[in-house]
Design a protein around this motif. Sequence first.
Motif, short mmCIF file in Angstrom:
data_model
loop_
_atom_site.label_atom_id
_atom_site.label_comp_id
_atom_site.label_asym_id
_atom_site.label_seq_id
_atom_site.Cartn_x
_atom_site.Cartn_y
_atom_site.Cartn_z
N SER A 141 51.52 112.40 90.70
CA SER A 141 50.14 112.88 90.64
C SER A 141 49.34 112.18 89.54
O SER A 141 48.20 111.76 89.76
CB SER A 141 50.13 114.39 90.43
OG SER A 141 48.82 114.88 90.33
N ARG A 144 48.72 108.57 90.51
CA ARG A 144 47.75 108.50 91.61
C ARG A 144 46.33 108.64 91.10
O ARG A 144 45.43 107.87 91.48
CB ARG A 144 48.05 109.59 92.65
CG ARG A 144 47.13 109.53 93.87
CD ARG A 144 47.29 110.73 94.77
NE ARG A 144 46.84 111.94 94.12
CZ ARG A 144 47.58 113.03 93.91
NH1 ARG A 144 48.85 113.05 94.32
NH2 ARG A 144 47.09 114.09 93.32
N GLU A 177 50.53 105.35 99.11
CA GLU A 177 50.21 106.03 100.36
C GLU A 177 49.30 107.24 100.12
O GLU A 177 48.35 107.48 100.87
CB GLU A 177 51.49 106.47 101.06
CG GLU A 177 52.28 105.31 101.64
CD GLU A 177 53.26 105.75 102.71
OE1 GLU A 177 52.94 105.55 103.89
OE2 GLU A 177 54.32 106.30 102.37
N GLN A 178 49.60 108.02 99.08
CA GLN A 178 48.77 109.19 98.79
C GLN A 178 47.36 108.76 98.40
O GLN A 178 46.38 109.44 98.74
CB GLN A 178 49.40 110.02 97.67
CG GLN A 178 50.66 110.77 98.09
CD GLN A 178 51.23 111.63 96.97
OE1 GLN A 178 50.54 111.96 96.00
NE2 GLN A 178 52.49 111.98 97.09
N ASP A 181 45.47 107.92 101.51
CA ASP A 181 45.12 109.14 102.24
C ASP A 181 43.89 109.84 101.65
O ASP A 181 43.30 110.70 102.31
CB ASP A 181 46.30 110.12 102.26
CG ASP A 181 47.45 109.62 103.12
OD1 ASP A 181 47.18 108.80 104.02
OD2 ASP A 181 48.60 110.02 102.89
N GLN A 182 43.52 109.51 100.42
CA GLN A 182 42.34 110.11 99.79
C GLN A 182 41.04 109.45 100.29
O GLN A 182 39.96 109.86 99.90
CB GLN A 182 42.42 109.95 98.26
CG GLN A 182 43.56 110.73 97.62
CD GLN A 182 43.36 112.22 97.68
OE1 GLN A 182 42.25 112.71 97.50
NE2 GLN A 182 44.43 112.96 97.94
#
Length: 414
Positions: A141, A144, A177-178, A181-182
């Motif tokens: 987190s 990211r 990847e996360q 996805d945002q």
Amino acid sequence: DMEELVSVKDAVLSCAAAEDKDGWQYLFPVKNATLRSRLALRCLDKWPLDACLEILAYCTSDLGIADELKASLLSRKKELQVYQKILNVQNEPLWNDWQDLKKACTDDPQTVVNIILKAKDYELCEEWGHLYPVPREDLISLHREHLLHLLDRGDMEKALQLLQRIEDPGICLAISEQSLDQHPNLAASHFLADYLTAHFYANLTTARRNEIQALYMGSKVLLTLPELSRVNYFHLSSRPLLMLEQLLMNMKVDWVAVAVQTLHQLLAGQEIGFTVEDIDNLLSKYAEKALNFPFALKEKRSGRFSLSLFPPLISRVTISASPRDRSLQQNLLPQEFVPPEKPPPKQQWIPDDTEIICMVCKTERFTMFNRRHHCRRCGRLVCSSCSTKKMAVEACRENLSRVCDQCYSYYNRE
């Protein structure tokens, strides 16, 4: 013996330095560099932050100490610099000194992290993460948020350096990847798509690969739109077929023609979850609705719809009279239209479902692409071609309200 005298003096100064929190000042006169450095490492926790940093800088500048000892000094210096940065970013002082902060980093790490994140100092957060163990999910987190912050600023070089510093490939893949996805901005999305394709292609699912391919195509379509309108369709950049449908629903016929041509070129030999035939079917569906026919106009070619038919078909989805014909029809009307004495309230406008043809030109048929408009002055249903003017209308909130051309002409006669 001077050598023995120096040794005795160093011993006395060392005892004084280790005595209390003000003893740090006695370290500077110590001649033995190794003794001075070892004593500094042992007594740092007693001394104030600024004094500690000054002493460590002084000790590491001495060329006479061993490499291992120097590495320990530099490590402590780096740790204390992190504490100094954290103390500087807190809005309200929670800790009296760096020793209290160090204890909080072990007893209440979440509070420390929250303060750093609130200040949006992601690099400091990364430095703090090297000093204390962070759970895997929290680490993902933090990285990211840091990565998205750098991409939002357009600093692609630092973003790449951040990913390269992450030693665990699994964490690096999850972060990338996360972040994708945002749905960050277009440049950031391309950066992440390129990075994932270059470094983790074998680890990507088929759906993710298709998404990345679709993102490239959606971006190309997005760039064909007028610059000021791109923001309205950016959220669909990874779903080009849905973007095309949205353009059709918004009656952007000219834009659709260019978008379809672009997609045809990009889809050659590609498999990304939809095909040229899906585009054909979408165009046929909306052409049928626009023309209001009970069946769609289709022409088979090699078992598939002819793509060449659709741009001209869509560009003529409304069966319209020419401006000259419309003008002649209006001029041949037996009487000039006279608007009502006062503008009717909205409740008295002509209902949408009562008319299927423009009440001014009597020619334009209302369809999905040729929408109805209410004249604010007379309340009639008119097409866009017959309501190109605006003027002040009594009881309307707008300074200038949309009216039919007949009302405008009536009140603006020479």
